[in-house]
Design a protein around this motif. Structure first.
Motif, PDB file in Angstrom:
ATOM      1  N   PRO A 171      51.723 -75.290  47.517  1.00 22.40           N
ATOM      2  CA  PRO A 171      50.472 -74.833  48.139  1.00 22.40           C
ATOM      3  C   PRO A 171      50.688 -73.666  49.095  1.00 22.40           C
ATOM      4  O   PRO A 171      49.843 -72.774  49.209  1.00 22.40           O
ATOM      5  N   GLU A 172      51.854 -73.643  49.763  1.00 21.97           N
ATOM      6  CA  GLU A 172      52.145 -72.558  50.701  1.00 21.97           C
ATOM      7  C   GLU A 172      52.295 -71.227  49.964  1.00 21.97           C
ATOM      8  O   GLU A 172      51.784 -70.190  50.410  1.00 21.97           O
ATOM      9  N   LEU A 173      53.005 -71.253  48.831  1.00 23.15           N
ATOM     10  CA  LEU A 173      53.174 -70.026  48.053  1.00 23.15           C
ATOM     11  C   LEU A 173      51.848 -69.573  47.442  1.00 23.15           C
ATOM     12  O   LEU A 173      51.546 -68.383  47.412  1.00 23.15           O
ATOM     13  N   LEU A 174      51.066 -70.524  46.968  1.00 25.58           N
ATOM     14  CA  LEU A 174      49.778 -70.168  46.375  1.00 25.58           C
ATOM     15  C   LEU A 174      48.868 -69.510  47.404  1.00 25.58           C
ATOM     16  O   LEU A 174      48.141 -68.570  47.088  1.00 25.58           O
ATOM     17  N   LYS A 175      48.924 -69.979  48.611  1.00 27.99           N
ATOM     18  CA  LYS A 175      48.113 -69.382  49.666  1.00 27.99           C
ATOM     19  C   LYS A 175      48.640 -67.994  50.042  1.00 27.99           C
ATOM     20  O   LYS A 175      47.877 -67.049  50.210  1.00 27.99           O
ATOM     21  N   LYS A 176      49.961 -67.874  50.140  1.00 26.17           N
ATOM     22  CA  LYS A 176      50.570 -66.608  50.544  1.00 26.17           C
ATOM     23  C   LYS A 176      50.310 -65.503  49.531  1.00 26.17           C
ATOM     24  O   LYS A 176      50.088 -64.347  49.896  1.00 26.17           O
ATOM     25  N   TYR A 177      50.344 -65.844  48.250  1.00 28.45           N
ATOM     26  CA  TYR A 177      50.218 -64.842  47.194  1.00 28.45           C
ATOM     27  C   TYR A 177      48.898 -64.935  46.429  1.00 28.45           C
ATOM     28  O   TYR A 177      48.804 -64.485  45.296  1.00 28.45           O
ATOM     29  N   GLU A 178      47.887 -65.474  47.059  1.00 27.96           N
ATOM     30  CA  GLU A 178      46.603 -65.652  46.380  1.00 27.96           C
ATOM     31  C   GLU A 178      45.880 -64.327  46.162  1.00 27.96           C
ATOM     32  O   GLU A 178      45.632 -63.587  47.117  1.00 27.96           O
ATOM     33  N   PRO A 179      45.524 -63.996  44.915  1.00 22.57           N
ATOM     34  CA  PRO A 179      44.714 -62.795  44.664  1.00 22.57           C
ATOM     35  C   PRO A 179      43.278 -63.037  45.135  1.00 22.57           C
ATOM     36  O   PRO A 179      42.745 -64.138  44.979  1.00 22.57           O
ATOM     37  N   LYS A 180      42.661 -61.995  45.670  1.00 24.86           N
ATOM     38  CA  LYS A 180      41.315 -62.142  46.211  1.00 24.86           C
ATOM     39  C   LYS A 180      40.265 -61.331  45.438  1.00 24.86           C
ATOM     40  O   LYS A 180      39.094 -61.692  45.416  1.00 24.86           O
ATOM     41  N   GLU A 181      40.681 -60.222  44.836  1.00 25.24           N
ATOM     42  CA  GLU A 181      39.716 -59.266  44.309  1.00 25.24           C
ATOM     43  C   GLU A 181      39.717 -59.138  42.788  1.00 25.24           C
ATOM     44  O   GLU A 181      38.704 -58.763  42.195  1.00 25.24           O
ATOM     45  N   THR A 182      40.835 -59.411  42.156  1.00 28.86           N
ATOM     46  CA  THR A 182      40.962 -59.191  40.719  1.00 28.86           C
ATOM     47  C   THR A 182      40.048 -60.132  39.940  1.00 28.86           C
ATOM     48  O   THR A 182      40.011 -61.337  40.194  1.00 28.86           O
ATOM     49  N   LEU A 183      39.336 -59.579  38.974  1.00 35.21           N
ATOM     50  CA  LEU A 183      38.471 -60.386  38.113  1.00 35.21           C
ATOM     51  C   LEU A 183      39.309 -61.027  37.009  1.00 35.21           C
ATOM     52  O   LEU A 183      40.304 -60.463  36.551  1.00 35.21           O
ATOM     53  N   TYR A 184      38.885 -62.193  36.562  1.00 36.23           N
ATOM     54  CA  TYR A 184      39.720 -62.970  35.644  1.00 36.23           C
ATOM     55  C   TYR A 184      38.861 -63.661  34.594  1.00 36.23           C
ATOM     56  O   TYR A 184      37.806 -64.234  34.901  1.00 36.23           O
ATOM     57  N   TRP A 185      39.349 -63.569  33.340  1.00 28.17           N
ATOM     58  CA  TRP A 185      38.706 -64.277  32.225  1.00 28.17           C
ATOM     59  C   TRP A 185      39.814 -64.887  31.385  1.00 28.17           C
ATOM     60  O   TRP A 185      40.754 -64.195  30.975  1.00 28.17           O
ATOM     61  N   HIS A 186      39.759 -66.192  31.132  1.00 31.59           N
ATOM     62  CA  HIS A 186      40.819 -66.828  30.354  1.00 31.59           C
ATOM     63  C   HIS A 186      40.240 -67.671  29.229  1.00 31.59           C
ATOM     64  O   HIS A 186      39.245 -68.379  29.407  1.00 31.59           O
ATOM     65  N   GLU A 187      40.852 -67.547  28.071  1.00 34.52           N
ATOM     66  CA  GLU A 187      40.530 -68.386  26.915  1.00 34.52           C
ATOM     67  C   GLU A 187      41.839 -68.753  26.229  1.00 34.52           C
ATOM     68  O   GLU A 187      42.191 -68.239  25.178  1.00 34.52           O
ATOM     69  N   ASN A 188      42.591 -69.615  26.882  1.00 39.25           N
ATOM     70  CA  ASN A 188      43.891 -70.014  26.352  1.00 39.25           C
ATOM     71  C   ASN A 188      43.717 -71.057  25.258  1.00 39.25           C
ATOM     72  O   ASN A 188      42.682 -71.703  25.149  1.00 39.25           O
ATOM     73  N   PHE A 189      44.728 -71.221  24.442  1.00 41.19           N
ATOM     74  CA  PHE A 189      44.544 -72.033  23.247  1.00 41.19           C
ATOM     75  C   PHE A 189      45.835 -72.700  22.821  1.00 41.19           C
ATOM     76  O   PHE A 189      46.931 -72.342  23.266  1.00 41.19           O
ATOM     77  N   GLY A 190      45.700 -73.712  21.967  1.00 44.57           N
ATOM     78  CA  GLY A 190      46.842 -74.474  21.510  1.00 44.57           C
ATOM     79  C   GLY A 190      47.249 -74.118  20.098  1.00 44.57           C
ATOM     80  O   GLY A 190      46.733 -73.176  19.498  1.00 44.57           O
ATOM     81  N   GLN A 191      48.182 -74.871  19.571  1.00 40.93           N
ATOM     82  CA  GLN A 191      48.694 -74.578  18.239  1.00 40.93           C
ATOM     83  C   GLN A 191      47.686 -74.925  17.155  1.00 40.93           C
ATOM     84  O   GLN A 191      47.815 -74.462  16.025  1.00 40.93           O
ATOM     85  N   ARG A 192      46.691 -75.707  17.514  1.00 41.75           N
ATOM     86  CA  ARG A 192      45.584 -75.930  16.592  1.00 41.75           C
ATOM     87  C   ARG A 192      44.442 -74.995  16.968  1.00 41.75           C
ATOM     88  O   ARG A 192      44.425 -74.413  18.052  1.00 41.75           O
TER      89      ARG A 192
END
Length: 327
Positions: A23-44
């Motif tokens: 949690p400490e690292l996530l807070k220290k290096y947390e992005p604030k401005e970058t926009l994000y879109w994710h559609e990750n997927f599996g082997q099926r």
């Protein structure tokens, strides 16, 4: 809006399993401005539950992978771009569609990974506020893949990657400016080696993933060497080393997946290379190849060595506190 595309297999996905970033690292290096879109997927077929339905903040919250959070290079990538202010002329975004395994055939024209990535871009661009953004530009591709390559996918790694860039440049034209993809602007991440064990680096004291391990060799070639040679042969391509970084210590015994802490560094290295390719002054950044002397050009991602007797270690080199070392 400048969109970076991120794809690849499990280390791109961020299968940190039992070793997430603290949690400490996530807070220290947390992005604030970058926009994000994710559609990750599996082997099926089909994306994992939790795929984006609107643009959001970069975060390691979704989707869930085997009951654990995923966090790939996008986190450190976004933070590092923001911290250095390299793209102040535009809003930066990341569209991520990564797979939990599979060789590079999946990223060929009709492969599952390719089709899913293109669909993710289409969905993301449909969600762009056109009243705010007069232009959408695909700034480049971030690619971390290769651990599962076997057979012809090993010696053909480079040609298939260039084929991927060409296909994306053509097929994404309806959604934005693809000139950077056509110019082959991309950063290649070093694929991990199998069964590499964490070890203590004598020079830095850092825990590393070890530089030894099993690379699948076909026709005298490995994916790592083929892709490294490709990156070195073209000024439009960057290369982000990974193998010095610690692998996860819980969740599996495969010896191939990086920890959440390592993912922050991998993302930072992607950011430095992407900025360098865009003509930004990124300074001298230690590549992570700690088996090489500091005075060697190959010890630096951009081959630009620092001033006399000075070496700066930052998040791209390690998520440990910055250190200064003799050159």
């Amino acid at each position: 809006m400048k969109i970076f595309l991120l794809t690849g297999q499990s280390n791109s996905l961020g299968a940190v399993k039992g070793s997430p970033a603290s949690p400490e690292l996530l807070k220290k290096y947390e992005p604030k401005e970058t926009l994000y879109w994710h559609e990750n997927f599996g082997q099926r077929e089909g994306v994992f539950p939790g795929a984006s339905t609107s643009w959001e903040q970069v975060r390691p919250a979704m989707p869930r992978y085997n009951g654990n959070l995923c966090m790939g290079p996008e986190y450190g990538f976004a933070f590092t771009l923001e911290k250095n202010g390299w793209f102040k002329d535009a809003d930066v975004a990341v569209v991520k569609a990564s797979r939990d395994g599979g060789d590079n055939s999946h990223w060929r024209k009709n492969g599952q990974a390719y089709r899913t990535l293109v669909q993710a871009v289409k969905n993301a661009c449909a969600g762009v506020d056109r009243s705010k953004y007069s232009k959408v530009e695909f700034a480049g591709l971030l690619y971390l893949q290769g651990e599962s390559n076997a057979g012809t996918s090993v010696p053909e790694s480079a040609s298939r990657f260039l084929e991927l860039l060409g296909n994306l440049a053509a097929d994404l034209k309806p959604y934005g400016d693809t000139s950077a993809l056509a110019a082959q602007k991309a950063v290649l991440g070093e694929n991990a080696n199998w069964a590499g064990k964490n070890e203590s680096d004598p020079e830095t004291g850092n825990l590393t993933g070890g530089l030894e391990g099993r690379d699948t060799e076909v026709q005298g070639k490995t994916t790592r060497q083929v892709m490294k040679d490709l990156a070195e042969s073209r000024p439009s391509l960057g290369y982000a080393p990974t193998r010095d970084l610690p692998k996860l210590t819980a969740g599996d015994q495969m010896g191939v997946h990086y920890s959440g802490q390592s993912q922050i560094s991998i993302g930072a290295r992607f950011a430095y290379e992407a900025a360098r390719l865009a003509g930004k002054d990124t300074g001298s950044v230690r590549s992570g190849r700690y088996d090489l002397p500091l005075g060697s050009p190959d010890a630096w991602m951009n081959r630009k060595m620092p001033g006399k007797n000075v070496c700066v270690w930052n998040v791209a080199s390690s998520v440990k506190p910055s250190l200064v070392s003799g050159g």
